[in-house]
Design a protein around this motif. Structure first.
Motif, short mmCIF file in Angstrom:
data_model
loop_
_atom_site.label_atom_id
_atom_site.label_comp_id
_atom_site.label_asym_id
_atom_site.label_seq_id
_atom_site.Cartn_x
_atom_site.Cartn_y
_atom_site.Cartn_z
N TRP A 108 -8.63 -1.12 -5.09
CA TRP A 108 -7.38 -1.72 -4.64
C TRP A 108 -6.25 -0.71 -4.86
CZ3 TRP A 108 -7.70 -5.73 -1.67
CH2 TRP A 108 -6.54 -6.40 -1.29
N ASP A 109 -6.08 0.17 -3.89
CA ASP A 109 -5.19 1.31 -4.04
C ASP A 109 -3.78 0.96 -3.57
OD1 ASP A 109 -4.51 3.89 -4.74
OD2 ASP A 109 -5.16 4.77 -2.85
N THR A 110 -2.91 0.64 -4.51
CA THR A 110 -1.52 0.30 -4.23
C THR A 110 -0.62 1.18 -5.08
OG1 THR A 110 -1.22 -1.37 -5.96
CG2 THR A 110 -2.27 -2.09 -3.89
N ASP B 269 2.56 2.27 3.23
CA ASP B 269 3.45 1.32 3.90
C ASP B 269 4.86 1.88 4.01
OD1 ASP B 269 1.57 -0.65 4.29
OD2 ASP B 269 2.11 -1.80 2.50
N LYS C 96 0.83 -1.19 0.00
CA LYS C 96 0.00 0.00 0.00
C LYS C 96 0.87 1.25 0.00
CE LYS C 96 -3.71 -2.55 0.35
NZ LYS C 96 -3.10 -3.90 0.51
N LYS C 97 0.32 2.34 -0.49
CA LYS C 97 1.11 3.55 -0.65
C LYS C 97 1.62 4.11 0.68
CE LYS C 97 -1.24 4.88 -4.92
NZ LYS C 97 -2.14 5.86 -5.58
#
Length: 581
Positions: A496-498, A179, A176-177
């Motif tokens: 699903w925002d990665t 993280d 994830k952004k």
């Protein structure tokens, strides 16, 4: 003879519609050396290749170990039509991995020679490539049973190859952004192995994120700062950076496009620079870097060692078998620590390619020949034209005109083409148009699913009415207006925002199985073109498990690993999501 390094001084010629901007490195005190590779005929050859391949813009550097580099630029670097130049900055994607490996080699040498700025972790008296992780779970929270069997640095980087063989490729979509690299390290315990330990090579970027965490822990500073102080600045790579904001401020950073011609924003954003620094964060044009590599880790202009010789040998050495296939022209393909290695027509080659949304990159060093090749393109999935250009260069540089085989590279570009690289514009083709049976009640599959490594996602159907699903469906309807609440679609949709995606679409195939499309949706277009589009591309398959008319969960498997396992869906899936509600 003392090795010479010529400071980069690019001569930019007027750019024509059919030609290229070609420059060469020089010092004002030296005469310009005539091109041996980028001759007028060769420039036209490259122009034809990129025209036929639809590449918006591209740069090429042919770097000589002891002489000037030949530099060329073709096409455009901005939506406004600004000409590509030889000093244009690119995200080099996975070619960044070699910078991480080099950093670890430098750190090990610092500790060995008393130059370290932080103490070793408690319980360690020395630090080498074979220092084991076991016994350091608090300092390095990388504690699954697999990880405890892996030697700390060298095999961490083989887990940058060896644990590449352990972690499913799809795990790149778990990041994830927000993280941190320590979050990535802790999360590894939640991932299943795709193969037995070191059984088979499988490319993955997760461990390079962990490697960045290791460097920052051992040095007390960010990987980006360490590389800047110990690599960029000593080599005079003053425009190179990990910061997208800094790159944009120079005015040298290129715009980026999908393979189907839509402008997209830079895939690197400042908010997660540190997260992807080790796996793909370098922004550069690279010529001084590859010349240093050709000189065994030494900067030939200052004669200063950048990568210590012992570390250089480990980094560029062969540690894992990528492909056992051999021919009269190509040896077994191997992988080191951020470099692939192969013998090609008798030439010892190390290389790496990179792919990310909006960029395709390749860097090659023929160590014994003293020749390096760098190709940077500002669109994704451009492996074919890049391979054609590299083959054309090697034909001139190595006399390989009779070769029927292109130079083999790492599988990074292929990985990204089949998973997180943009390929689809507008409405996607349905996978169930062949008349296969559809589930009697797709709404039974909707709801919230959870996996410890991936987190939580809410699957929606076209009939879902929750606020979360309303937002998700609005995004998908911008690219597929047929998805009304009255639609007969049996697909499922999720946000699903990665780093690599915003959404996932589960496209129904048959029975309880779906094809998973992962990518980003641009509901308002991007740049001057406001037409909605998506970069959703097939990357995995899902199989749902229903027991007693109740959904238990679904398994996620990469479509490319070709692994057939015995057991239940839950037991054999790369990733198992449990339905919570």
């Amino acid at each position: 003879m003392r090795l010479l390094w010529f400071l980069l001084s690019v001569l930019v010629a007027p750019h024509s519609a059919v030609g290229a901007t070609v420059g060469k490195e020089r010092r004002s005190s030296l005469n310009e050396v005539s091109a041996t590779i980028l001759t007028p005929d060769f420039v036209e050859t490259v122009q034809k290749i990129i025209d036929e391949g639809g590449v918006p813009g591209l740069t090429l550097a042919v770097v000589n170990k002891t002489g000037p580099a030949e530099l060329g630029a073709w096409g455009i670097k901005s939506e406004n039509g600004t000409n590509m130049t030889t000093d244009t900055l690119f995200s080099i994607a996975s070619c960044s991995k070699a910078f991480l490996s080099a950093s670890l080699g430098i750190v090990i040498d610092d500790f060995a020679n008393g130059r370290n700025t932080t103490p070793l972790p408690v319980g360690l008296s020395t630090l080498t490539w074979k220092t084991k992780l076991k016994g350091q779970p608090d300092r390095y929270p990388y504690t699954s049973i697999w990880c405890r069997k892996v030697k700390f640095l060298c095999r961490l980087l083989r887990a940058l190859t060896a644990l590449i063989t352990v972690i499913a490729l799809s795990n790149d979509f778990s990041s994830k952004k927000n993280d941190s690299t320590s979050d990535i390290a802790r999360n590894l315990r939640n991932f299943r192995p795709t193969f037995e330990l070191r059984e088979q090579y499988l490319y993955n970027s997760q461990m390079y994120m962990v490697g960045a965490y290791v460097v920052s822990t051992l040095t007390g500073i960010r990987l980006a700062d360490f590389v800047n102080y110990r690599i960029f600045k000593p080599l005079g790579m003053n425009s190179s950076t990990y910061s997208i904001d800094e790159a944009l401020q120079t005015g040298k950073f290129t715009d980026t496009w999908t393979s189907f011609g839509r402008l997209i924003p830079p895939w690197i954003q400042e908010e997660y620079v540190d997260l992807i620094a080790g796996s793909g964060g370098v922004i550069s044009s690279q010529a001084p870097w590859i010349r240093m590599v050709l000189n065994g880790g030494v900067d030939p202009v200052s004669n200063v060692t950048i990568i210590p010789s012992a570390g250089f040998e480990v980094i560029t050495g062969a540690h894992s078998i990528v492909s056992p296939n051999v021919s009269a022209e190509i040896s077994t393909a191997l992988y080191g620590l951020g470099w692939g290695r192969v013998s090609y027509l008798g030439h010892d080659i190390i290389s790496h390619d990179g792919g990310a949304p909006g960029v395709s990159t390749v860097i090659i060093a023929a160590l014994e020949d003293g020749v390096g090749i760098i190709v940077l393109a500002n669109a994704d999935s451009e492996g074919n034209p890049i391979s054609d250009i590299i083959l054309a260069v090697t034909e001139k540089a190595f006399g390989s005109a009779n070769s029927s085989s292109p130079l083999p590279l790492t599988n990074q570009s292929d990985v990204l083409r089949r998973s997180n690289l943009p390929r689809h514009d507008g409405v996607m083709a349905r996978a169930d148009d062949d008349g296969t049976a559809v589930p009697s009640d797709v709404d039974l599959l909707t709801g919230i699913y959870y996996n410890a490594g991936y987190g939580t996602g809410q699957l929606c159907s076209v009939r879902s009415s929750s606020p979360t699903c309303g937002s998700v469906l609005d995004a998908f309807r911008s690219i597929d207006p047929t998805l009304s609440s009255n639609s007969s679609s049996n697909d499922l949709f999720v946000s699903w925002d990665t780093v690599y995606s915003t959404h996932i679409r589960f496209t129904y195939t048959n029975d309880s199985q779906y094809l998973i499309y992962v990518g980003s949706i641009y509901a308002e277009g991007y740049g001057k073109n406001s037409t909605p589009f998506s970069t959703l591309a097939p990357g995995a398959r899902a199989e749902f498990v229903v027991e007693n008319e109740s959904v238990v969960g679904f398994g996620w498997n990469d479509i490319s690993d070709g692994v057939k396992r015995e057991g239940s869906v839950e037991e054999t899936s790369d990733v198992w999501f449990v339905k919570q509600e």
